[in-house]
Design a protein around this motif. Structure first.
Motif, PDB file in Angstrom:
ATOM      1  N   ASN A 276       0.821  -1.217   0.000  1.00  0.00           N
ATOM      2  CA  ASN A 276       0.000   0.000   0.000  1.00  0.00           C
ATOM      3  C   ASN A 276       0.852   1.262   0.000  1.00  0.00           C
ATOM      4  O   ASN A 276       0.721   2.144   0.849  1.00  0.00           O
ATOM      5  CB  ASN A 276      -0.935   0.002   1.217  1.00  0.00           C
ATOM      6  CG  ASN A 276      -1.767  -1.262   1.301  1.00  0.00           C
ATOM      7  OD1 ASN A 276      -1.610  -2.043   2.236  1.00  0.00           O
ATOM      8  ND2 ASN A 276      -2.618  -1.494   0.316  1.00  0.00           N
ATOM      9  N   ALA A 277       1.771   1.334  -0.958  1.00  0.00           N
ATOM     10  CA  ALA A 277       2.660   2.495  -1.047  1.00  0.00           C
ATOM     11  C   ALA A 277       3.168   2.648  -2.475  1.00  0.00           C
ATOM     12  O   ALA A 277       3.040   1.745  -3.305  1.00  0.00           O
ATOM     13  CB  ALA A 277       3.832   2.330  -0.091  1.00  0.00           C
ATOM     14  N   VAL A 278       3.727   3.832  -2.736  1.00  0.00           N
ATOM     15  CA  VAL A 278       4.443   4.078  -3.986  1.00  0.00           C
ATOM     16  C   VAL A 278       5.910   3.756  -3.716  1.00  0.00           C
ATOM     17  O   VAL A 278       6.541   4.375  -2.855  1.00  0.00           O
ATOM     18  CB  VAL A 278       4.278   5.525  -4.460  1.00  0.00           C
ATOM     19  CG1 VAL A 278       5.046   5.744  -5.762  1.00  0.00           C
ATOM     20  CG2 VAL A 278       2.800   5.868  -4.642  1.00  0.00           C
ATOM     21  N   VAL A 279       6.422   2.764  -4.413  1.00  0.00           N
ATOM     22  CA  VAL A 279       7.770   2.257  -4.140  1.00  0.00           C
ATOM     23  C   VAL A 279       8.759   2.827  -5.156  1.00  0.00           C
ATOM     24  O   VAL A 279       8.501   2.807  -6.368  1.00  0.00           O
ATOM     25  CB  VAL A 279       7.795   0.714  -4.201  1.00  0.00           C
ATOM     26  CG1 VAL A 279       9.210   0.192  -3.973  1.00  0.00           C
ATOM     27  CG2 VAL A 279       6.835   0.132  -3.168  1.00  0.00           C
ATOM     28  N   SER A 280       9.883   3.335  -4.646  1.00  0.00           N
ATOM     29  CA  SER A 280      10.941   3.890  -5.506  1.00  0.00           C
ATOM     30  C   SER A 280      12.245   3.157  -5.250  1.00  0.00           C
ATOM     31  O   SER A 280      12.555   2.791  -4.105  1.00  0.00           O
ATOM     32  CB  SER A 280      11.143   5.383  -5.224  1.00  0.00           C
ATOM     33  OG  SER A 280       9.959   6.107  -5.475  1.00  0.00           O
ATOM     34  N   ASN A 281      12.993   2.964  -6.307  1.00  0.00           N
ATOM     35  CA  ASN A 281      14.319   2.358  -6.220  1.00  0.00           C
ATOM     36  C   ASN A 281      15.251   3.190  -7.093  1.00  0.00           C
ATOM     37  O   ASN A 281      15.022   3.320  -8.297  1.00  0.00           O
ATOM     38  CB  ASN A 281      14.280   0.912  -6.715  1.00  0.00           C
ATOM     39  CG  ASN A 281      15.641   0.248  -6.638  1.00  0.00           C
ATOM     40  OD1 ASN A 281      16.263   0.261  -5.598  1.00  0.00           O
ATOM     41  ND2 ASN A 281      16.093  -0.313  -7.742  1.00  0.00           N
TER      42      ASN A 281
END
Length: 604
Positions: free
Chosen positions: A227-232
């Motif tokens: 339930n999140a916006v994931v960044s790498n």
């Protein structure tokens, strides 16, 4: 079937194992599931104590709970593992309750569940290690950009701790020039579950400087448990800097190539143009009336003579040869240096790079220099002849004057007249020595080398004999020692002049107050060279003048006779004989000259 039997039959159908132990720790009852869990038969267990069936059980946490329930009548519920006599291990969910017969145990085998939990824990540990040890930065953010998770690498690379960034809007860290583009891309990704995009942008470090980062953003807002916006993303500042350097290098090289008047081009083995600069393109367009482009045949439209010349030289370059050809263009009356350098890929020649430079002005200057040098050589030759002639003519009247002086000295007994005659003789000898040095200098410049075999010991003795009559030579021991392993060949007159000048100087500048005055001439000759030494225990030379003494007209003492040209002449002759000279000396400690001369034995 009685009620008790029906009840026990029902217990045998349960998933839990049921065990009743009396107050003497003997098995009273166990259902079929418990029999399976104990890995024994009912006959082996009923009537026996648990200590007999499972030796060492009294040392386990399970037995402690049984004992406490047995004595204190308390209920216990816990999970524990049990190790069987055969060494196998299983996990159980245990509930221990008081019973009228003793203790009742309800046991559920949870080994599979425990294995799954352990696997999940190990997997989570590995995943967390990958996340936390990774150099890449990873974040989880809300839809409005507030940070809810940041990997430890953020602190290492950006300087912020997670606590400093928690619930902060991550967009505040992005460069203003990159922010609008990023927000548009993020808005599009958030419009659909799983939406993703890649980015390159600048992120502000805690100390204020900007880092270039690249990475990806994925919309996992609808993914359960995430339930999140994931960044790498990762730091690519060094990569960006290198790209900028390469771009600068390309632009700089382009400017250098195209701001030159030289023509530069490259062709493949089929004579197709690979690259070219502006001067080459303009020259081709002027000569052939058409613009040339990448991929065109460079031979097309070329005059037959030029085409033949290019074919020959391109072929040389395609064979791997690196070379430069100087050519004259009769049509425009200009000289050119044209260089060819093979282009290789995986060890194979795939083309050649070419460079053409107009050297007409250089050629003109070279021709003028050759002409001037020729005139200068002619003038120098005439001057040498003139000096030689004048010097030779001056020696004849000096000889006559010395003859007259000898008559005067024989016929008069007057002391003052004899003193004046001696003064005249000293001056004439000094002038004669100067003229002789001038003649030697002129001969050295005017003549070539007359190489012949030289007997070094004989030459040294002849030099000493010719100089031992000098006024200051009295009471000096002359030592001669040559070790000749192979015949030595050189210009005899030149070597004689070297020895005469060095020995005469040693005589002039010797000390009269020292015992055992000596001058030693020694050396070793082999196939390659002669190592000549001339040493004395005379006045010596201050190290500050060791270089200056080889300059023309240098005299270190006004008390001694000399022209100041002798050592200059020695050095000139040594260099002509392809040798070297150096001096070791200090005031009051004598002087040694070290001369190395080439052996010309094998060059005659």
């Amino acid at each position: 079937m009685d009620t008790k039997s029906q009840f026990r039959q029902r217990l045998d159908t349960l998933l839990e194992g049921i065990l009743i132990i009396d107050f003497d720790w003997r098995y009273v009852y166990l259902n079929d599931v418990m029999v399976q869990q104990t890995k024994a038969s009912k006959e082996d267990l009923l009537g026996h104590t648990i200590m007999e069936s499972f030796p060492g059980i009294e040392n386990t946490d399970i037995f402690k709970a049984l004992q406490q329930c047995m004595t204190e009548r308390t209920v216990h519920h816990f999970e524990s593992h049990f190790v069987y006599p055969d060494g196998s291990l299983r996990w159980f969910d245990l509930r221990i309750e008081p019973d009228e017969a003793g203790v009742c145990i309800l046991s559920l085998d949870i080994t599979d569940r425990k294995s799954m939990e352990q696997s999940l824990a190990a997997s989570e540990k590995r995943f967390r290690a990958l996340i936390e040890k990774s150099a890449d930065m990873k974040t989880m953010a809300t839809a409005d950009g507030r940070l809810i998770y940041g990997s430890p690498s953020i602190t290492k690379l950006l300087g912020y701790t997670f606590e400093e960034m928690r619930n902060e809007v991550i967009f505040d860290l992005f460069h203003p020039e990159d922010l609008r583009w990023f927000l548009d891309k993020r808005h599009t990704a958030l419009s659909k579950p799983g939406g993703t995009f890649h980015f390159e942008l600048r992120v502000r470090h805690k100390d204020g400087h900007w880092l270039w980062c690249e990475g990806s953003v994925t919309n996992l807002l609808n993914e359960p448990g995430i339930n999140a916006v994931v960044s790498n993303f990762r730091d690519i500042s060094d990569k960006k800097k290198a790209e900028q350097q390469r771009e600068f290098g390309r632009n700089n090289l382009y400017a250098l190539i195209n701001n030159s008047n030289d023509m530069m081009w490259s062709v493949d083995v089929d004579h197709k143009l690979i690259t070219s600069n502006v001067p080459y393109n303009k020259n081709i367009e002027m000569a052939r009336g058409v613009r040339i482009r990448q991929g065109d045949d460079v031979m097309e439209g070329a005059p037959p003579e030029l085409k033949d010349w290019l074919t020959v030289n391109y072929s040389r370059a395609f064979s791997g040869e690196i070379f430069t050809e100087t050519v004259f263009n009769e049509k425009i009356q200009r000289w050119f240096d044209v260089s060819f350098h093979p282009i290789k890929k995986d060890g194979q020649v795939i083309g050649t790079a070419c460079h053409s430079r107009d050297i007409t002005d250089q050629k003109r200057i070279e021709e003028e220099l050759l002409e001037n040098n020729s005139e200068l050589q002619k003038t120098n030759l005439e001057l040498d002849r003139f000096v030689y002639s004048i010097s030779h003519d001056l020696r004849s009247p000096l000889t006559s004057i010395l003859g007259l002086l000898s008559l005067i000295e024989e016929e008069t007994q007057e002391t003052s007249t004899l003193e004046h005659a001696q003064m005249i003789r000293t001056g004439i000898n000094r002038l004669d020595t100067f003229i002789k040095n001038v003649l030697d200098y002129s001969r050295n410049n005017r003549t070539g080398l007359a190489v012949e075999e030289v007997c070094l010991n004989t030459m040294a003795r002849e030099v000493v004999t010719s100089l031992c009559s000098m006024r200051d030579a009295a009471n000096i021991d002359f030592l001669i020692d040559f070790d000749v392993k192979t015949p030595f060949h050189t210009d005899k007159q030149s070597l004689t002049t070297i020895m005469e000048n060095l020995v005469s100087n040693a005589i002039k500048f010797h000390r009269k107050d020292v015992e055992k005055r000596f001058i030693k001439i020694s050396g070793k000759a082999d196939d390659d060279s002669l190592q000549l030494e001339v040493s004395d225990n005379g006045l010596g030379i201050d190290p500050a003048y060791h270089e200056k003494i080889f300059e023309m007209f240098t005299r270190l003492s006004s008390r001694a006779d000399g022209s100041g040209i002798g050592l200059y002449l020695v050095k000139q002759i040594v260099e002509k004989l392809q040798g070297s000279i150096r001096v070791e000396s200090s005031e009051g400690n004598g002087t040694t000259f070290y001369i190395t001369l080439k052996n010309f034995a094998y060059e005659r």
